[in-house]
Design an enzyme around this catalytic site. Structure first.
Site, PDB file in Angstrom:
ATOM      1  CB  ILE A 184      37.586  35.139  45.477  1.00  0.00           C
ATOM      2  CG1 ILE A 184      38.038  36.597  45.566  1.00  0.00           C
ATOM      3  CG2 ILE A 184      38.770  34.190  45.277  1.00  0.00           C
ATOM      4  CD1 ILE A 184      38.845  36.912  46.819  1.00  0.00           C
ATOM      5  CE  LYS A 185      35.781  40.664  45.308  1.00  0.00           C
ATOM      6  NZ  LYS A 185      36.273  41.737  44.494  1.00  0.00           N
TER       7      LYS A 185
END
Ligand SMILES: *Cc1c(COP(=O)(O)O)cnc(C)c1O
Length: 386
Positions: free
Chosen positions: A179-180
């Site tokens: 999710i970065k």
């Protein structure tokens, strides 16, 4: 349900993985090396070493500075637990400090006040993508011979006063987890200006082996290798690097879209008195999180309301000084504890549609300006009637 975060992946990443399958070279090889070179270009960093996750990047960065039991690392309590566990893995002691309520970044003055003669490292976390006050911090640290290791898990692609994150402190650690700002599936990297530190990190990510086989020419590989120090099994695989290379191409589009969403949120929430969004700098940063502070002890009710309206939220993060595992490092951090009761992260990812964004905005508005005003009016009318 609109998720808070979501990886933006597609055909390009699948094709990249397919080509790795076809090559039959799955581990660390040429593609990981190419990913490192692309990251060096993108960041303008002298050296980048790719690893299998952000937590490993932090551990290797601190390990490369030869931290030991008794050494102290000053770090905000309000961060992902990976930051703190990386410090603990070296045997060093985390010294928790406060954050600035406007940004959730390390409160630099508070951090400097916690320096002792055991302080070896100051470790800021660039919260949500907005860099902390690096000039002040770097100056103070350099004067005292203290190293600065940055947790830039949220700040890939962000700038500070025009300079890329990854070119400022002694060592900068990135995460490319699902999710970065960009993802490798799982992945991470350390950027540094120091050849000595980069070489040490590159060796220790692979069990302390000086030179394994030459991935560009496996046929001529020498079976001999030398083990020069302790080491870990933290290398990145070509499968993950291939995904990262495809993501790097898409980064400008991700950044553009997330800036757009943040601008829309900021406009829509400006007049609501019960919440205050964290400060952003959309000229220079790639926003990763959209955090708002909810006033009047209503954060949990706000979250439950959003959940009912199909909007998922997160609380980032539980302050680490309150965790049982770090009880021996317990300090009082009233600002952090107060913020912990107020903060909530709203959905922010590049695949959100305009309709998603408006759904979030409508749900937020409905909480602060509910139809219940009409209900109350109706109630009054009813009372007046008999
Ligand atoms: C994600 C994250 C990490 C750890 O990265 P992983 O790749 O998940 O190991 C470290 N610090 C912060 C602040 C993070 O958000």
């Amino acid at each position: 349900m609109i998720p808070t975060y979501r990886p933006c992946i597609g055909r390009e990443e699948l094709d990249a993985v397919q080509s790795i399958f076809d090559s039959r070279w799955l581990g660390m090889g040429e593609v990981t090396r190419t990913f490192e070179l692309r990251l060096e270009e993108f960041l303008g960093a002298r050296r980048v070493v790719a690893v299998d996750r952000g937590t490993a990047a932090l551990h290797l960065a601190l390990d490369a500075l030869e931290l030991q039991a008794g050494d102290e690392v000053i770090v905000p309590s309000l961060t992902f637990v990976g930051t703190i566990q990386a410090i603990r893995l070296t045997g060093a002691t985390p010294v928790f400090c406060e954050v600035d309520p406007a940004t959730l970044n390390m409160a630099v003055q508070d951090a400097l006040g916690r320096i002792t003669d055991k302080t070896r490292v100051i470790l800021p976390v660039h919260f949500g993508g907005l860099p902390c006050e690096m000039d002040k911090l770097l100056h103070a640290a350099r004067m005292r011979g203290i190293r600065v290791v940055e947790d830039a898990a949220h700040a890939f692609g962000s700038r500070y006063n025009g300079r890329m994150i990854g070119t400022l402190g002694d060592l900068t650690c990135f995460s490319f987890d699902a999710i970065k700002n960009i993802t490798c599936g799982e992945g991470g990297a350390v950027a540094t200006d120091s050849d000595e530190l980069a070489n040490r990190i590159a060796r220790r990510r692979c069990l302390g082996i000086e030179r394994a086989i030459d991935p560009t020419d496996p046929a001529r590989a020498n079976w001999q290798y030398r083990v020069l120090s302790h080491g870990f099994r933290y290398h990145m695989s070509d499968i993950n690097a291939a995904i990262g290379l495809a993501q790097l191409e898409k980064f400008p589009a991700f950044q553009r879209r997330k800036r757009e969403i943040v601008r829309r949120y900021d406009d829509a929430f400006a007049k609501i008195e019960g919440i205050e969004p964290l400060r952003h700098d959309l000229e220079q940063t790639c926003p990763w999180a959209y955090v708002v502070k909810v006033y009047g002890n209503r954060r949990d009710a706000f979250r439950a309301h959003l959940q009912r309206h199909g909007v998922a939220t997160l609380i980032q993060f539980i302050p680490n000084h309150l965790q049982p595992a770090f009880a021996q490092c317990r300090v009082e951090l009233p600002v952090t504890e107060q913020l912990f009761r107020q903060i909530v992260s709203l959905p922010l990812h590049a695949e959100m549609t305009d309709a998603d964004v408006e759904t979030v905005i409508r749900a937020v508005h409905r909480f602060f300006d509910p139809p219940s005003r009409n209900r109350r009016r109706r109630g009054l009318t009813q009372k007046a009637e008999p």
